[in-house]
Write an enzyme that holds these catalytic residues in place. Structure first.
Site, PDB file in Angstrom:
ATOM      1  NE  ARG A 117      -3.304   2.588   2.565  1.00 12.28           N
ATOM      2  CZ  ARG A 117      -3.310   3.480   3.555  1.00 12.28           C
ATOM      3  NH1 ARG A 117      -2.677   3.241   4.683  1.00 12.28           N
ATOM      4  NH2 ARG A 117      -3.971   4.601   3.437  1.00 12.28           N
ATOM      5  CG  HIS A 162      -1.335   9.018   3.231  1.00 20.32           C
ATOM      6  ND1 HIS A 162      -1.440   7.656   3.466  1.00 20.32           N
ATOM      7  CD2 HIS A 162      -1.014   9.559   4.436  1.00 20.32           C
ATOM      8  CE1 HIS A 162      -1.180   7.399   4.745  1.00 20.32           C
ATOM      9  NE2 HIS A 162      -0.918   8.541   5.356  1.00 20.32           N
ATOM     10  CD  GLU A 207      -5.182   7.751   9.749  1.00 20.30           C
ATOM     11  OE1 GLU A 207      -4.883   8.853  10.239  1.00 20.30           O
ATOM     12  OE2 GLU A 207      -4.756   6.679  10.184  1.00 20.30           O
ATOM     13  CG  ASN A 349      -5.255   3.512   8.452  1.00 18.42           C
ATOM     14  OD1 ASN A 349      -5.236   2.538   7.697  1.00 18.42           O
ATOM     15  ND2 ASN A 349      -4.822   4.712   8.085  1.00 18.42           N
ATOM     16  CE1 TYR A 351      -0.198   2.786  13.490  1.00 14.59           C
ATOM     17  CE2 TYR A 351      -2.205   3.813  12.675  1.00 14.59           C
ATOM     18  CZ  TYR A 351      -0.905   3.381  12.464  1.00 14.59           C
ATOM     19  OH  TYR A 351      -0.312   3.534  11.240  1.00 14.59           O
ATOM     20  CD  GLU A 416      -1.740   4.105   8.054  1.00 12.69           C
ATOM     21  OE1 GLU A 416      -1.499   4.526   9.215  1.00 12.69           O
ATOM     22  OE2 GLU A 416      -1.910   4.842   7.075  1.00 12.69           O
TER      23      GLU A 416
HETATM   24  C1  BGC Z   1      -1.301   7.797   9.093  1.00 11.03           C
HETATM   25  C2  BGC Z   1       0.173   7.638   8.831  1.00 11.03           C
HETATM   26  C3  BGC Z   1       0.937   7.866  10.122  1.00 11.03           C
HETATM   27  C4  BGC Z   1       0.531   6.789  11.094  1.00 11.03           C
HETATM   28  C5  BGC Z   1       1.230   6.831  12.433  1.00 11.03           C
HETATM   29  C6  BGC Z   1      -1.756   7.245  10.400  1.00 11.03           C
HETATM   30  O1  BGC Z   1      -2.434   8.239  11.069  1.00 11.03           O
HETATM   31  O2  BGC Z   1      -2.067   7.377   8.023  1.00 11.03           O
HETATM   32  O3  BGC Z   1       0.545   8.501   7.812  1.00 11.03           O
HETATM   33  O4  BGC Z   1       2.302   7.906   9.950  1.00 11.03           O
HETATM   34  O5  BGC Z   1      -0.845   6.825  11.325  1.00 11.03           O
HETATM   35  O6  BGC Z   1       0.951   8.004  13.094  1.00 11.03           O
END
Ligand code: BGC
Length: 512
Positions: A117, A162, A207, A349, A351, A416
């Site tokens: 990607r 992006h 995002e 995405n 985290y 992500e």
């Molecule tokens: C984004 C990336 C960023 C990553 C870590 C996402 O918000 O798409 O560009 O580097 O998270 O912060």
């Protein structure tokens, strides 16, 4: 000797044959053609699953003004306001992938990735944002990247946007100006015309919440035009309409020939209620609706339009502020119908997980204040070098289940997921983040029955972490930014990830 063109054509055919085998036609019209069967065992990936890594143009390419590229809002902001970044870092050279993309493809190969990607820089293709000038050097660059990927049997998964808007379009107001949708449609057309013969997976926007934060806050994200609770809602409105128009254009003009798929990538943390009181449970739900539902509800829900809870709260706050209109714009009923269903997959995405409770927060006006959600990280879990990442793998499974229940029928591609550290090749924490999050994703697939069809780790390379500069490292490969050659070195985690990717299974020991 076969000519290069013949080799490329053969490679493209192989990919489409492989795809035909991987993506059988839907049995009935309610099932997406992108449906994979569950694997036999909980630790295996379904057949045809895409496994790879992700990057973004501004974070890796460099060559910020090379060969006719135009200026982007990130170029402008970090040149004019280095104090908005860290240590004066910017994307002028970054990982120099503009010149070193072949090494990136090699790194993907070593990772046993079957998908990459990456994003296309709009101003590298259209320096003025419009089609008056099409920069052939930019087209050539992405052709080279795409062709090399296909020669290596790596599927390109391409993000159109992006965050690097051509500065020329910021002069006319950027995303809060609804005319931007017209420009985006023409840019997308150039991409389909030039790359759509080989690119089969397209993501319009990465995002949206991060994009529109550039119209809410000073500093953080470009273009740094602070009109919180107004500019960000207007920008979001344009993005959603632009996305839908590009989706329809693809269906009407390109799908029959190019046979690809178009989606959008939304980001969300899991919001866990602080207690199981109704108030906290509602706050957690509201947190997800304000962060992701803002975009997902118009596109993926049965009824379309903004989430009712957003409509109601922003309308009420706007009235209480004495405004003659809501700060949250409205779609006409035709627009609601036009936008609903405009995605072939759900790009996610993810985290981390936040704790959520209800209360007054944020300045007036602001989206944060409108949400009435107080959220924070749970400090009983370990944290990465970026404060927004706490390692809470179970939140990933909950979020995948939430999305599948709320927006049934859409395949999910995790575009992500990753762990930030401070650098160094010994990255045990990254290995354990990935293995624990992959375990939860596999449970969401094989135990809970969700149709997740791909995963691209963030990130292939240590890169420019936006306003955090080069201090925070998400890469599987380390890049030495003090060396003009920008050498890439595999971190220890690459070995584990590459084994998982090539065996298409996560060793059972990683399942708690
Ligand atoms: C984004 C990336 C960023 C990553 C870590 C996402 O918000 O798409 O560009 O580097 O998270 O912060």
């Amino acid at each position: 000797m076969l000519s290069k063109r013949v080799v490329l054509l053969l490679a493209a055919c192989l990919v489409s044959i492989a795809e035909a085998a991987l993506w059988p036609a839907a049995a009935d019209s309610h099932q997406s053609p992108l449906t994979l069967s569950r694997a036999g065992a909980v630790n295996q990936f379904p057949d045809g699953f895409m496994l790879g890594a992700a990057t973004a143009a501004y974070q890796i390419e460099g060559g910020w003004d090379a060969d006719g590229k135009g200026e982007s809002i990130w170029d402008r902001m970090l040149h004019e306001h280095p104090e908005y970044g860290t240590n004066g870092d910017n994307g002028d050279v970054a990982c120099d992938s503009y010149h070193k993309y072949a090494e990136d493809v090699q790194a993907l190969k070593n990772l046993s990735a079957n998908v990459y990607r990456f994003s296309i820089s709009w101003p590298r293709i259209l320096p003025n944002g419009d089609t008056d000038v099409i920069n052939q050097a930019g087209i050539d660059y992405y052709n080279n990247v795409i062709n090399l990927l296909l020669e290596n049997e790596i599927q390109p998964l391409v993000t159109m946007y992006h965050w690097d808007l051509p500065q020329a379009l910021q002069y006319i107001g950027g995303w809060p100006n609804s005319i931007l949708a017209d420009y985006f449609v023409e840019y997308a057309r150039v991409l389909f015309e030039n790359f759509g013969d080989r690119v089969k997976f397209w993501i319009t926007f990465n995002e949206p919440p991060a994009i529109v934060s550039g119209y809410a806050n000073q500093g953080g994200a470009a273009p740094s035009q602070p009109a919180p609770g107004i500019g960000d809602y207007l920008a979001a409105h344009t993005l959603i309409k632009a996305h839908a128009r590009v989706y329809h254009m693809y269906q009407e003009q390109y799908k029959a020939l190019q046979q690809g798929y178009v989606g959008i990538t939304l980001n969300c943390d899991w919001y866990e209620p602080v207690t199981n009181s109704t108030e906290d449970v509602e706050a957690a739900e509201r947190g997800i609706q304000f962060m992701m539902g803002h975009y997902a509800h118009p596109i993926y829900s049965e009824e379309g339009d903004y989430p009712p809870v957003m409509r109601q709260r922003v309308d009420a706050n706007s009235a209480a502020e004495g405004r003659p209109r809501s700060r949250l714009p409205s779609f006409t009923s035709e627009e609601v119908a036009y936008i609903r269903g405009t995605s072939d997959f759900f790009g996610l995405n993810h985290y981390s997980t936040l704790l959520a409770t209800s209360g007054e927060t944020g300045s007036v006006p602001s989206k944060e204040h409108d949400s009435g959600v107080i959220s924070y990280g749970d400090d009983s879990y370990p944290q990465g070098s970026a404060s927004f990442v706490r390692v809470i793998p179970w939140g990933f499974r909950k979020l995948l289940n939430w999305i599948a229940a709320e927006y049934p029928g859409y395949p999910i591609i995790v575009t992500e997921n990753g762990y930030p550290d401070w650098g160094g090749l010994d990255d045990k924490n990254r290995t354990s983040y990935y293995t624990s999050y992959l375990a939860e994703m596999l449970k969401a697939i094989n135990t809970d029955g969700n149709n997740v069809i791909g995963y691209t780790a963030w990130s292939l390379l240590g890169n420019l972490e936006w306003s955090s500069g080069f201090t925070i490292k998400f890469g599987l490969y380390q890049v030495d930014f003090n060396d003009t050659e920008r050498p890439r070195t595999a971190k220890d985690s690459v070995q584990t990830i590459s084994q998982i990717y090539s065996n298409k299974e996560l060793p059972i020991e990683y399942f708690p």
